[in-house]
Design an enzyme around this catalytic site. Sequence first.
Site, PDB file in Angstrom:
ATOM      1  CE  LYS A   1     -44.740  63.469  -2.357  1.00 26.18           C
ATOM      2  NZ  LYS A   1     -43.057  63.379  -2.401  1.00 26.18           N
TER       3      LYS A   1
ATOM      4  CD  GLU B   1     -45.349  46.691   1.256  1.00 29.79           C
ATOM      5  OE1 GLU B   1     -44.425  45.840   2.208  1.00 29.79           O
ATOM      6  OE2 GLU B   1     -46.463  46.378   0.925  1.00 29.79           O
TER       7      GLU B   1
ATOM      8  CB  CYS C   1     -38.468  47.696   2.031  1.00 25.40           C
ATOM      9  SG  CYS C   1     -39.178  48.219   0.583  1.00 25.40           S
TER      10      CYS C   1
ATOM     11  CD  GLU D   1     -36.095  49.971   6.266  1.00 29.16           C
ATOM     12  OE1 GLU D   1     -36.675  50.631   6.446  1.00 29.16           O
ATOM     13  OE2 GLU D   1     -36.419  48.972   5.351  1.00 29.16           O
TER      14      GLU D   1
HETATM   15  C1  UN1 Z   1     -38.196  47.500  -2.400  1.00 35.74           C
HETATM   16  O1  UN1 Z   1     -37.303  46.891  -1.858  1.00 35.74           O
HETATM   17  O2  UN1 Z   1     -38.672  48.478  -2.251  1.00 35.74           O
HETATM   18  O3  UN1 Z   1     -38.046  41.856  -4.371  1.00 35.74           O
HETATM   19  C2  UN1 Z   1     -38.946  46.729  -3.566  1.00 35.74           C
HETATM   20  C3  UN1 Z   1     -37.466  42.921  -4.642  1.00 35.74           C
HETATM   21  C4  UN1 Z   1     -37.858  43.809  -5.698  1.00 35.74           C
HETATM   22  C5  UN1 Z   1     -38.559  44.870  -5.150  1.00 35.74           C
HETATM   23  C6  UN1 Z   1     -37.992  45.703  -3.979  1.00 35.74           C
HETATM   24  N1  UN1 Z   1     -38.498  43.137  -6.963  1.00 35.74           N
HETATM   25  O4  UN1 Z   1     -36.280  43.055  -4.180  1.00 35.74           O
END
Ligand code: UN1
Length: 494
Positions: free
Chosen positions: A173, A247, A281, A382
């Site tokens: 999804k 995550e 993230c 965030e």
């Molecule tokens: C994310 O920010 O959701 O390390 C993943 C990184 C990328 C992956 C980010 N390889 O910024």
Amino acid sequence: MTFQNYIGGKWKPSSSQETFLNINPANTDDLIGTFPQSTTSDVQEAAEAAREAYKTWRLMPAPKRGDIMRKAGMILESRKDELAREMTREMGKVFAETKGDVQEGIDTAYYAATEGRRLFGHTVPSELPNKFAMSIRQPIGVAGCITPWNFPLAIPTWKIFPALLCGNTVVFKPAMETPKTAHLFVEVLIEAGVPEGVINLVHGGDEAGKAVVDNPHINLISFTGSSQTGAIVAQNCAKQHKRVSLEMGGKNAVVLMDDADLKLALDGVIWGAFGTTGQRCTATSRLLLHEAIHDQFLEMLVKRAEQLKLGDGNQEGTDVGPVINDAQLQRILNYIEIGKSEGATCLIGGKRASGKGLEKGYFIEPTIFTDVKPEHRIAQEEIFGPVLSVIKFKTFDEAVQILNGVRYGLSSSLYTKNVNLAFQAMRDFEAGITYINAPTIGAEAHLPFGGVKETGNGHREGGWQVYEFFSETKTIYVDFSGTLQRAQIDNYDK
Ligand code: UN1
């Protein structure tokens, strides 16, 4: 263009016949397509198809499943530029970065392919004579993979390749903002030879997502998204004793010491804070500056940030693309207002960008706040946008305290030439990932990825560790002594 779900080997619309629109965030006149707004019953159908297909997929030798992953990697490689163009059109980040996103998918595919020849268990001595003891890895069943829009290819591959390689089947999804990438990825999987029912794609929003989490045929959930939604996912999984990997958010900081290579750090901070328009993230959303270099570095930073060129990510020369949609734009602008009202100084940016070519997109000027206090909301929450909060500190210990003083713990970074401080950071930064002399972004596919505190729930994506999440350990004892041997008793009390 009208797109469909993919269930049990067939492309079909939602049973509701309802659809949603997919629009280019750099130009809202550009309609990419309509996608099915799926219901609980669509998810049920997908879960049943996956459950059925599991019966045979689990029995295919893992190295053979790995061959299919390798093929998928090769197809991704051959279509890299084409996929990246579509991804930029759909979610905005610049072409070089969507190419990186595809590359992360390719790396994950090749890693999965070789893992098919490992999937190690353990063989250990038994405490009894003539007895053999080992553990093996087995698939679990149907995996529900719920993915975000900011890495529309890499993150689905992080989940789906290991899930499939371990012998699970999948209900996928994807985020409503990036359904086209998901569609293209599923096409790649089909072409690579993933059998009918083994991968099922269900587009949609909250109803579809919730139905995936709640469906009794789906045994485990891998979710990437906000901490708020993750909490609901976890609660619903707990009620069903369902395995779940979460995550979630980050509030990552770079700590810049007075002995650091400032030019190197400048490149890193610009990339970490404004790459992907700050929508990672792992984004650098806090910069902790040592007081001795605070003013000097800020001057360098502002100068460089002012040169960043906003625009359509598919246009040559663009450094920073739009943010994903209007809701996110408003949210970020709201945080900018909060920052100002709390007493931080907005040095540059701070507003919706205007100018030629930007009229029809969701563009925000790269924004830097100074005089930020560690407890300010812009230093705690965030934001997921091109907003950097700069905090001044006096000592390394104080910097550690500030870095750790947030709910999240995904990525972290220290710039220094002092090897002792570097090792202290590796030990004391509360984060799943620590970089030394590099920014907070840039994780590689073959190492574990994930965070501590409210960022995650103890699982990791990527690397060898994700294979543990997607498999069940089975312990096996083979007693070839021909007698009853009672563990803990016969070997001690005879
Ligand atoms: C994310 O920010 O959701 O390390 C993943 C990184 C990328 C992956 C980010 N390889 O910024």
